[in-house]
Design an enzyme around this catalytic site. Structure first.
Site, PDB file in Angstrom:
ATOM      1  N   CYS A 178       1.700  -2.135  -6.479  1.00 23.92           N
ATOM      2  CA  CYS A 178       1.479  -2.708  -5.145  1.00 23.92           C
ATOM      3  C   CYS A 178       1.067  -4.167  -5.261  1.00 23.92           C
ATOM      4  O   CYS A 178       1.416  -5.001  -4.427  1.00 23.92           O
ATOM      5  CB  CYS A 178       0.374  -1.935  -4.413  1.00 23.92           C
ATOM      6  SG  CYS A 178       0.565  -0.153  -4.433  1.00 23.92           S
ATOM      7  N   GLU A 188      -2.536   1.958   2.732  1.00 22.11           N
ATOM      8  CA  GLU A 188      -2.383   0.813   1.825  1.00 22.11           C
ATOM      9  C   GLU A 188      -0.893   0.686   1.599  1.00 22.11           C
ATOM     10  O   GLU A 188      -0.251   1.591   1.054  1.00 22.11           O
ATOM     11  CB  GLU A 188      -3.138   1.052   0.514  1.00 22.11           C
ATOM     12  CG  GLU A 188      -3.266  -0.202  -0.348  1.00 22.11           C
ATOM     13  CD  GLU A 188      -2.227  -0.262  -1.452  1.00 22.11           C
ATOM     14  OE1 GLU A 188      -1.252  -1.043  -1.273  1.00 22.11           O
ATOM     15  OE2 GLU A 188      -2.382   0.430  -2.447  1.00 22.11           O
TER      16      GLU A 188
END
Length: 961
Positions: A751, A717
């Protein structure tokens, strides 16, 4: 059954706040709530007669919206839809808003004034998110008081017979929140005091409106401060709205009685049932609260309303009752209970007209009615209108049910006390407690910082836990190797040492891999259910130790207190979610096949996984990676980010305590390149789970691909160039709130954080003004201070990268906002939020990981080009959309290639098992963390086939014939 007995039969979890907060012993309820239900039998009869008359007369308003629109559409040569919508809004505005200005409202009020109605004027407007909005609303209130005084100067009625004004505190202060309590007292209380003094001078009442439950304690504190002001001493015009749907409604009445007698005044109390019920339910579920602040059944709210009414009438010296209702039974019950007393009814402008008109026709004149009348422009109408329509359009609403031709009059005026007494269970079974809302797993525990009895002990425990300096060292086979530890410091104050860390090297990494490889088989054979029990035990231990874990998140990770509890909850959710997935998917699965044969499919761990976690979610992502790998039957080498080893060490100790074998889980704090060089070439390493930069993922993937042996699994990720698209239909207040939260929460170190805000040209100026104004309200500072909104960035390297980008943007783009740094920030690694206007998202070459927001304007006809530009970045993590048009949201969804899309909300804080998180393209490999496909990526499949006829025949088949 008497009313007291009926209410006491509500379970403890529905009445705990009423009993505990007000310290009312159960035996004392009789005196508070009345001794006989005969009053309510009379009220039902009275309400039946009243309702019957209203139903026979009809409830339809005196305007025909559909007909008006048809009339406009029939005209030729005009912009049909725009004209129709404009007319519709004007008609709805005329129905629900008394006037666009105060003077217009006073003029429109004359007809009802001549009929004997009183008025409480409310300046239309939702919560302020900027200081400019707060000042604008404040000016409206001040002007309104002056206009009312001028137009009612010949009215010599006493204060309760005079007009009044209602004030929404969130409209006159941009941060009316518990976490900003000190600021509220410094800034809001003087402003509100000034309004109250102005109202007193011209003999106009002022009522403070009630809002969401998490503002309740703050509202009472502010109200108490006003009562104690010498310039308001002895004034009977200062009132408060109380919501009966809150479990704290009745205790609030008793508190007001005590305050009124202490200060020698009679407090006007507007008793309402409440307008935010659905919001309160959703917020409590999102926050993981122990219970709801509101009753879960309409009958309970109606019963609470009557209980509050009794309490008000029991203290006529202290409380002047103002009963707001459009419900015939409620109106009748209050009328019966208040016989011979001094009080008033209230209704909303544009609603309840027929009911109150018929009441006054029957009673002639009866108890006075005051009309709560919103005043303001149509552009401020939408949020108020939606709330009114939802409130009264709900199936349980009296207004809705009375318009139903099939509803019997007996049902409409049924006694709520009797109805509640007959209900089993008393709690609404369709609304599970927040802990039970996720079905097959327990929701993580949360709390409201505005709940001092729970928040203050937690804060004290967090501070106490920091008195001991923790150690993070390699944990290999359960043994901690604390050689040559170095200090760990606080990013908000680098002079503060918060612990020590000893680093693992290649030797420790290889030893850990040896032990993990040997132990993995037994761990896998434990099965999904066995592993699930251990992970669930770990989740419980995390919650039991939440104070120490949260303290480390704040001090080592630089996270604010609200984000610390959110991160703890996410870690707990990961443990429980992956436990439930292991239990569900890692049991043997029988497969179909021919008779005389059994076929079974099983999932198994692939081997040893290295879990490489980031510093921006040092507990949640660390725990999620480790829990996922363990749940799938793998052994784990956990490599935490260099800045946050203390949190990782604490998590590993709790996982071992929960029952994870010490040879299955190992902790390796240290240099990623050194540890990687030791274990990546080893074919016994089955895979890598990484959350980090796109560049780091590429390097690791190449290193694993270059080795001989089994092909390793890589789950990454990575970064994002996350955008939010705002069109002309979006609500500016929502955009400001969600954009600022998405861009600057956690100092932009998420993120999923918003990096690029696309604003449609038509509304860009207004939207941008509000976003920039909302950003001005943010406070940088020590994250252990509850009032802090933005903490430090993680280290000097991160700050240098952000400063370089800000310098570049200052030269190449336009700086719109830069928050100031103060002297108290000098010892910390602080970088203030910045906002830049840029021409295109293409000017951003890579992700900028911090509190920098870029704004791009676009034309209404170029939405497709916006989608193309976002896709051209190659990133595909999160996307926010703000629009009121479903087809627009669908258009964007179909074109932008991102993993997580959020409509009309912020784009951070994905919930495990609810919004599985992860991107595509340069933003990651998938599968999504916290989703149903995650564990399978770390597992391998095996089938087991047995020929059951080999022992001499197919007995099952033969017996079936």
């Amino acid at each position: 059954m008497c009313l007291a007995e009926a209410l006491l039969r509500v379970p403890d979890n529905e009445t705990a706040d009423l009993l505990i907060r007000d310290k009312i012993a159960p035996g004392d309820w009789e005196s508070h709530l009345g001794k006989s239900d005969s009053l309510f039998v009379n009220a039902s009869t009275w309400g039946l007669m009243l309702t019957g008359r209203v139903v026979r007369m009809g409830l339809a308003p005196e305007w025909n919206l559909q007909g008006a629109i048809k009339k406009i559409i029939s005209r030729s040569g005009e912009p049909v839809i725009r004209q129709a919508i404009g007319t519709a809004m004007r008609m709805m505005g005329g129905q629900f808003v008394l006037g666009r200005t105060m003077r217009e409202a006073i003029r429109n009020a004359r007809e009802w004034r001549e009929k004997g109605y009183r008025y409480s004027f409310d300046m239309l407007g939702e919560a302020a998110y900027t200081q400019a909005d707060a000042e604008r609303h404040l000016k409206h209130y001040r002007d309104a008081i002056a206009d009312i005084a001028e137009n009612y100067k010949d009215d010599d009625a006493p204060i309760h017979g005079r007009p009044s004004i209602s004030v929404k505190l969130s409209a006159v202060h941009p941060r009316y929140e518990w976490i900003k309590r000190a600021r509220v007292f410094d800034e809001l209380v003087p402003v509100l005091t000034d309004l109250a003094i102005r109202a007193r001078r011209v003999n106009i009442g002022l009522t403070v409106d009630a809002e969401e439950a998490d503002r309740h304690e703050l509202m009472l504190d502010v109200f108490a401060a006003l009562l104690e002001n010498p310039e308001l001493k002895g004034w009977n015009g200062l009132g408060l709205a109380v919501q009966a749907y809150q479990k704290r409604g009745l205790p609030t009445i008793h508190w007001l009685i005590e305050m009124a007698r202490r200060h020698g005044v009679r407090i006007p109390v507007r008793l309402v049932k409440g307008a935010y019920w659905d919001t309160e339910i959703k917020r409590a579920q999102e926050a993981g609260l122990v219970d709801y602040p509101v009753f879960t059944r309409k009958a309970a709210t109606d019963t609470s309303y009557i209980a509050c009414t009794n309490a008000i009438f029991a203290a006529p010296d202290a409380i002047y009752g103002m009963f707001a209702t459009h419900n015939a039974h409620t109106l009748a019950a209050v009328d019966v209970l208040g016989a011979g007393r001094d009080f008033e009814f209230q209704r909303l402008h544009g609603m309840g007209e027929a009911l109150h008109e018929h009441y006054h026709a029957i009673k002639n004149p009866g108890v006075p009615t005051r009309i709560y009348a919103p005043v303001g422009s149509h552009e401020d109408l939408l949020a108020y209108l939606v709330r009114r329509l939802l409130e009264n359009g709900a199936n349980s609403s009296f207004v809705n049910r009375m318009a139903d031709a099939e509803a019997s009059l007996d049902t409409l005026v049924a006694d709520p006390v009797a109805a509640l007494a007959e209900m089993t269970p008393k709690r609404n079974p369709r609304i599970p407690l927040p802990r039970d809302m996720l079905g097959n797993r327990v929701n993580s525990q949360g709390l409201l910082w505005s709940d001092p009895p729970r928040a203050e002990p937690l804060l004290a425990e967090m501070k106490k836990s920091l008195e001991r300096l923790p150690l993070a060292a390699p944990i290999i086979g359960g043994r901690e190797k604390a050689d040559l530890p170095a200090p760990v410091t606080d990013p908000s104050d680098r002079t503060r040492v918060i612990g020590q860390v000893a680093l693992a090297g290649p030797a420790e990494a290889k030893e850990a891999l040896d032990l993990a490889y040997k132990a993995q088989g037994d761990w896998d054979r434990l099965g999904g259910d066995g592993r699930a029990k251990i992970l669930e035990h770990a989740a419980d231990l995390f919650e039991q130790n939440r104070a120490s874990l949260m303290a480390l998140i704040v001090r080592e990770g630089g996270k604010t207190l609200p984000t610390a509890i959110s991160e703890l909850r996410e870690a707990v959710d990961f443990l429980r979610y992956y436990a439930s997935e292991a239990r569900k998917n890692f049991a043997p699965q029988a497969m179909p096949g021919p008779t005389g044969e059994s076929n079974e499919l099983t999932l198994h761990g692939k081997g040893v996984f290295a879990c490489i976690s980031p510093w921006n979610f040092p507990l949640a992502i660390f725990t999620g990676q480790v829990a996922g790998a363990l749940a799938a039957g793998n052994a784990v080498l956990a490599k935490p980010a260099a800045p946050t080893p203390l949190i990782a060490a604490a998590a590993v100790r709790l996982l071992h305590q929960a029952g994870v074998p010490v040879d299955v889980l190992h902790l390796l704090p240290g240099s990623g390149s050194k540890i990687g060089a030791a274990i990546f070439p080893d074919p016994r390493l089955a895979g890598i789970v990484l959350t980090g930069s796109t560049e780091a993922a590429t390097v690791i993937n190449r290193a694993l691909a270059a080795r001989d042996g089994p092909i390793a699994t890589v789950i990454a990720e990575t970064g994002g160039q996350n955008a939010m698209i705002v069109d002309s239909t979006a609500l500016p207040e929502q955009v400001a709130r969600d954009a600022v939260t998405s861009a600057f929460d956690s100092a932009g170190q998420r993120c999923s954080a918003l990096r690029v805000l696309f604003l449609q040209d038509d509304v860009a100026d207004k939207m941008l003004d509000m976003v920039l104004g909302a950003a001005d309200e943010l406070r940088l500072g020590d994250p252990f201070d509850l009032a802090t909104d933005v903490g430090p960035v993680i280290n000097e390297s991160a700050r240098e990268t952000l400063e370089q980008h800000a310098e570049k943007m200052t030269r190449q783009a336009k700086l719109l906002k830069k928050l100031p740094l103060r002297p108290e920030h000098k010892n910390g690694v602080f970088f203030p939020p910045h906002v830049f206007a840029i021409e295109s998202i293409s000017v951003l070459e890579r992700e900028v990981f911090g509190p920098i927001l870029h704004v791009v304007r676009y034309s209404a006809g170029h939405l497709d080009k916006v989608c193309e530009a976002i896709n051209a970045t190659g990133y595909g993590l999160t996307l926010g959309i703000h629009t009121r048009i479903e087809s627009t949201a669908a258009f964007i969804r179909d074109r932008v290639k991102v993993g997580n899309v959020y409509v009309n909300r912020n784009q951070i804080g994905a919930v495990v098992g609810v919004q599985p998180f992860g991107g595509e393209g340069l933003s990651g490999t998938g599968p999504k963390a916290g989703g149903p496909h995650y564990l399978q990526r770390m597992a391998l499949e095996r089938t087991f086939t047995v020929n059951t006829t080999a022992s001499g025949g197919n007995a099952a088949l033969l017996s079936s014939s």
